[in-house]
Design an enzyme around this catalytic site. Structure first.
Site, PDB file in Angstrom:
ATOM      1  CG  HIS A 156      -9.745  -3.263 -12.602  1.00 39.33           C
ATOM      2  ND1 HIS A 156      -8.828  -2.489 -13.269  1.00 39.33           N
ATOM      3  CD2 HIS A 156     -10.169  -4.197 -13.492  1.00 39.33           C
ATOM      4  CE1 HIS A 156      -8.715  -2.923 -14.525  1.00 39.33           C
ATOM      5  NE2 HIS A 156      -9.509  -3.960 -14.669  1.00 39.33           N
ATOM      6  CB  SER A 277      -4.668  -0.316  19.562  1.00 37.93           C
ATOM      7  OG  SER A 277      -4.699   1.010  20.040  1.00 37.93           O
ATOM      8  CE  LYS A 283      -6.477  -0.247  15.458  1.00 37.02           C
ATOM      9  NZ  LYS A 283      -6.547   0.072  14.042  1.00 37.02           N
ATOM     10  CD  GLU A 290      -0.274  -3.012   9.507  1.00 40.93           C
ATOM     11  OE1 GLU A 290       0.357  -2.111  10.071  1.00 40.93           O
ATOM     12  OE2 GLU A 290      -1.445  -3.318   9.817  1.00 40.93           O
TER      13      GLU A 290
END
Ligand code: ARG
Length: 459
Positions: A156, A277, A283, A290
């Site tokens: 979980h 970024s 970043k 992804e």
């Protein structure tokens, strides 16, 4: 444009209709299979006395030249051609004259395309399998480096029990091992030659389908000519296997994205596999992971599209089937590309063992082991479970972890607690005590690594 099949129709087809109908942009990549299939077919026609040996030799020779010229780039595919089959036949006839027109005896494009796709998918599936084995090798390598890296195991997405990071990685290896199996299964079932089924009903010529099948590396011939030209189960099976590979890559990617977040900081990806970024200088994004996760969607889409193409098709061949290649080629290109980027990304990833260890220390992850300690001293599990729960609640109130609670507090809860508790609930002990088969104990993890390495080496 004048078609090779012109005869019945009186006028040329419309340009837009031609473009709509053409599949050469997609199926040209099967030129090798198409040519090899035609060579085997011509050899069989001669062996069976259907065409002369001289004609077959000339056809095979001509096809060999076309293959060579396509490989070298000397011959360019004509984008105006209807499909790869028509293109090759047209060039053959241009080069060797009327003899070229004999190659299509006792054959139809329906069985021709079915054989080409199967051969193409057989080869590509092998390539995917090679890439999957490479990934297994990289997982085994990372696992070997992280046998003693302790990390929280989650259920979980809550810290559950400590595990070896190697154990976690190896769970993925088992998934990819099954993928290799699944693809192999599909290829085995697919490896029947449809050639000789002709348009749908078979042929009046005395063909030898077995001879062609053998020459092209098939295990046998399809038993029903109608099924042979209209079946695309093999596309669906492979698409399903590819979709499953993507699902596994996507789950793995999702975890990598989590692990590389500043919140976790369990892992850092090499700069080669991250991006920055355009606005936020701090970043470092896990874009590759992804994208793998994102591209999973299109492979699922390919599978669903293929299933949908088939659901209402009457027997036998219908032009809808031409769409099969768009789906299956897109899926296998995507799987290959994702594996090509994912494998080195994992290989070069740095694991932050300290962060993992600290996270494992924080979440009362050894609570099960406190309860098990009492059980070993004769306390029933449910009682032990309750006492431990109360201890955890007290720890949370006081900002402590279970290892820091003084023995007096433990003893006040139950007299079975003793000094040896601390040793028993150390993270190392928690991990090492799980000696059950397949568990996170050292011997089991080493055995799993060995297993994966043997798969990596298989061919
Ligand atoms: N380009 C076609 C395909 O990919 C080849 C088969 C054409 N057959 C036909 N009967 N029109 O399916």
């Amino acid at each position: 444009m004048q078609k090779m099949w012109a005869g019945r129709s009186e006028s040329a087809t419309d340009k837009i209709a031609d473009d709509f109908n053409s599949s050469i942009a997609v199926d040209q990549r099967m030129f090798r299979e198409d040519i090899r299939g035609s060579m085997a077919h011509a050899a069989m026609l001669a062996a069976q006395g259907i065409i002369s040996q001289e004609d077959a030799d000339s056809i095979i020779d001509g096809l060999g030249g076309i293959l060579q010229d396509l490989e070298s780039g000397a011959l360019k595919i004509d984008p105006a051609a209807e499909d790869i089959h028509m293109f090759v036949e047209q060039i053959l006839t241009d080069r060797i004259g009327d003899t070229g027109k004999r190659v299509h005896t006792a054959r139809s494009r329906n069985d021709q395309v079915a054989v080409d796709v199967r051969m193409y998918l057989r080869r590509e599936s092998h390539e995917i399998t090679v890439k999957l084995r490479k990934l297994l090798g990289v997982i085994a390598e990372q696992a070997e480096k992280n046998v003693d890296t302790i990390v929280p195991g989650y259920t979980h997405l809550q810290r559950a029990q400590p595990i070896r990071f190697a154990h976690h990685l190896l769970a993925y290896a088992m998934m990819f091992a099954r993928d290799i199996d699944r693809i192999g299964d599909a290829v085995k079932r697919m490896n029947e030659s449809p050639l000789g089924a002709c348009a749908l009903a078979g042929t009046t010529y005395p063909t030898d389908r077995g001879m062609v099948a053998k020459a092209l590396g098939f295990d046998g011939v399809s038993r029903n000519s109608i099924d042979a030209v209209s079946d695309r189960d093999f596309c669906i099976e492979l698409l399903s296997a590819y979709a499953t590979v993507m699902m596994h890559l996507s789950r793995f990617s999702e975890e990598i994205i989590l692990w590389t977040s500043w919140e976790f900081r369990f892992m850092e990806l090499d700069d080669a596999y991250t991006t920055g970024s355009s606005i936020m200088p701090q970043k470092k994004n896990s874009d590759m992971a992804e994208l793998v996760r994102g591209k999973t969607a299109r492979v699922y889409g390919d599978l669903v599209a293929m299933l949908t193409i088939m659901k209402g098709l009457p027997l036998a061949y219908n032009k809808d089937l031409q769409e099969d290649k768009e789906m299956i080629f897109d899926a296998l290109d995507t799987v290959k590309m994702c594996l090509d980027v994912f494998t080195p990304m994992l290989e070069t990833a740095r694991v932050n063992c300290d962060r993992m260890y600290r996270a494992a220390q924080e979440g009362f992850i050894n609570a099960t082991d406190v309860a098990d300690y009492l059980v070993k001293k004769g306390v029933p599990f449910r009682t032990a479970y309750k006492i431990t729960g109360q201890l955890v609640a007290q720890c949370i109130r006081e900002g402590l972890v279970l290892e820091e609670v003084p023995i007096e507090t433990y003893r006040a809860m139950h007299e079975a607690f003793d000094e040896d508790l601390y040793e028993e609930i150390s993270l190392e002990a928690c991990v090492e005590k799980r000696t059950s088969e397949g568990g996170t104990g050292r011997a089991s993890v080493l055995e799993q690594i060995q297993y994966i390495k043997t798969l990596e080496e298989e061919q």
